[in-house]
Design an enzyme around this catalytic site. Structure first.
Site, PDB file in Angstrom:
ATOM      1  N   CYS A 306       0.813  -1.225   0.000  1.00  0.00           N
ATOM      2  CA  CYS A 306       0.000   0.000   0.000  1.00  0.00           C
ATOM      3  C   CYS A 306       0.845   1.273   0.000  1.00  0.00           C
ATOM      4  O   CYS A 306       0.634   2.182  -0.818  1.00  0.00           O
ATOM      5  CB  CYS A 306      -0.966   0.003   1.180  1.00  0.00           C
ATOM      6  SG  CYS A 306      -0.194   0.065   2.809  1.00  0.00           S
ATOM      7  N   HIS A 354      -2.520   1.163   6.837  1.00  0.00           N
ATOM      8  CA  HIS A 354      -2.910   1.083   5.422  1.00  0.00           C
ATOM      9  C   HIS A 354      -3.158   2.485   4.872  1.00  0.00           C
ATOM     10  O   HIS A 354      -3.522   3.401   5.619  1.00  0.00           O
ATOM     11  CB  HIS A 354      -4.170   0.234   5.244  1.00  0.00           C
ATOM     12  CG  HIS A 354      -4.440  -0.134   3.820  1.00  0.00           C
ATOM     13  ND1 HIS A 354      -3.723  -1.086   3.138  1.00  0.00           N
ATOM     14  CD2 HIS A 354      -5.347   0.355   2.923  1.00  0.00           C
ATOM     15  CE1 HIS A 354      -4.173  -1.189   1.899  1.00  0.00           C
ATOM     16  NE2 HIS A 354      -5.165  -0.315   1.746  1.00  0.00           N
ATOM     17  N   HIS A 366      -5.961   1.765  -4.334  1.00  0.00           N
ATOM     18  CA  HIS A 366      -5.012   1.275  -3.322  1.00  0.00           C
ATOM     19  C   HIS A 366      -4.591  -0.157  -3.635  1.00  0.00           C
ATOM     20  O   HIS A 366      -5.224  -0.853  -4.434  1.00  0.00           O
ATOM     21  CB  HIS A 366      -5.628   1.364  -1.919  1.00  0.00           C
ATOM     22  CG  HIS A 366      -6.730   0.379  -1.665  1.00  0.00           C
ATOM     23  ND1 HIS A 366      -6.901  -0.270  -0.461  1.00  0.00           N
ATOM     24  CD2 HIS A 366      -7.739  -0.083  -2.452  1.00  0.00           C
ATOM     25  CE1 HIS A 366      -7.959  -1.061  -0.515  1.00  0.00           C
ATOM     26  NE2 HIS A 366      -8.484  -0.963  -1.707  1.00  0.00           N
TER      27      HIS A 366
END
Length: 391
Positions: A306, A354, A366
């Site tokens: 990420c 994240h 993402h």
């Protein structure tokens, strides 16, 4: 004489209804053992699909956190390795200089041993003339000064080399610690992923179908909230444009030229234009990565985790971001969810493990988790921690 009959009556046999003590003990022990075995053999209640979903999601989140620790340790290890290599190169160069200084001292010592050293009085009487004495004395003084300087240089270089060696030892210890942390973080990621896969592998086809149904329900709810945000943002934008138009019309009526407001607007537009251009580059890069696999620790170009994706996307716009989510969240200005604009970074979970790139209308791009590819998704798919607009 005939035998006399016995007048004793036979003793009647009484049957006891109480079992023998030994049998009772053995029977009780047997019953207890069987009961214990039955209790141990009884299978634990199977978790519900909802519990499995929660457990798997939590394991993936923990794997994401461990991935950030891995990224952090990997970066620190690489930086420390570079420092160690630089120090070792420097030490090698200093060793060469120290050897040169040592050879110079050796030459002076050999020359002094060969020629011997005469006292000044003896040198005066042995000289052919006074001028020769002064010339020889001057030469000897210069040699002595050079020798003294050589000794001083040698000691300086020796001290510097020792200092660098000590620094290299410390750096090597730090490198070892970083590499240990790197291995530990890597093992943690692998353990969490293995546990999640094991849980999923035990599900029946019917249970997997139910799990997929729950996942779709979760996505639908996240999409609904994204649509709500999109409507609110569209309404806020329309209102801002209406007010700006009214302000512009009023300024034009009052001044007739609108120079002042026009200048201000022009400056703002220039700044907005620059930010918009960067955001467009970021999103163009991110869209081009859609479909590429999530791989923990990866920074591209064929796969990403990420924070690796967000770092690479903003780099394409000329902005350097740190490697981990924990550092990226501190770069730029904090933005409320209602004020998000394309290109902003949205962070998730309480541990900020994240991150995604906002693309507008409540959606982001993402790199989700292992086993998934880079994709578009609602920002409400995970609990939002906060958002940042990189400068």
């Amino acid at each position: 004489m005939p035998a006399l009959a016995s007048h004793r009556k036979p003793r009647p046999r009484v049957r006891s209804t109480t079992p023998a003590i030994g049998f009772t003990t053995a029977a009780l022990a047997s019953v207890t053992l069987l009961s214990t075995q039955s209790a141990l053999a009884a299978p634990a209640p199977k978790p519900s699909i909802e519990d499995v979903q929660k457990k798997v999601d939590d394991l993936y989140r923990q794997a994401g956190t461990a991935t950030q620790h891995y990224d952090e340790a990997k970066e620190a290890s690489a930086a420390q390795r570079t420092k160690v290599d630089t120090l070792l190169d420097d030490i090698a160069k200093r060793a060469d200089k120290l050897n040169d200084a040592r050879r110079t001292l050796g030459n002076y010592a050999a020359a002094q041993y060969r020629d011997g050293a005469l006292a000044p009085t003896a040198t005066f009487f042995l000289a052919n003339d006074p001028q020769s004495f002064f010339d020889q004395t001057h030469l000897m003084n210069r040699m002595a000064a050079n020798q003294q300087q050589a000794v001083s240089d040698f000691r300086t270089k020796q001290a510097e080399a020792s200092k660098k060696r000590a620094e290299a030892v410390t750096s090597l210890e730090t490198l070892t610690a970083s590499q240990t942390k790197l291995r530990t973080s890597k093992q943690n990621v692998q353990n969490k992923l293995t546990e999640a896969r094991t849980l999923l592998s035990k599900l029946t086809a019917q249970e997997k179908a139910r799990l997929a149904e729950l996942e779709e329900k979760k996505k639908a709810e996240a999409a609904r909230r994204a649509e709500e945000l999109a409507k609110k943002q569209a309404a806020a934008k329309a209102e801002a444009e209406r007010k700006a138009e009214e302000a512009g019309s009023g300024a034009g009526t009052d001044t007739g030229t609108g120079t002042g407001p026009g200048t201000g607007t022009g400056t703002g537009s220039g700044s907005d234009s620059s930010a918009t251009t960067k955001a467009e580059k970021v999103l163009a890069f991110a869209r081009a990565q859609i479909g590429k696999p999530y791989v923990w620790g990866a920074t591209g170009p064929s796969s990403y985790d990420c924070s690796g994706l967000t770092q690479a996307a903003w780099r394409s716009a000329g902005v350097s971001l740190p490697r981990t989510t924990w550092d990226q969240v501190n770069v730029g200005a904090r933005i409320a969810t209602a004020d998000l604009q394309p290109g902003d970074l949205v962070f998730f979970y309480d541990d900020i493990s994240h991150v995604g790139i906002y693309k507008g209308d409540g959606m982001m791009i993402h790199a989700p988790k292992p086993g998934a590819n880079v994709r578009e998704e609602s920002i409400y798919y995970m609990p939002i921690y906060g958002s940042v607009r990189p400068g």
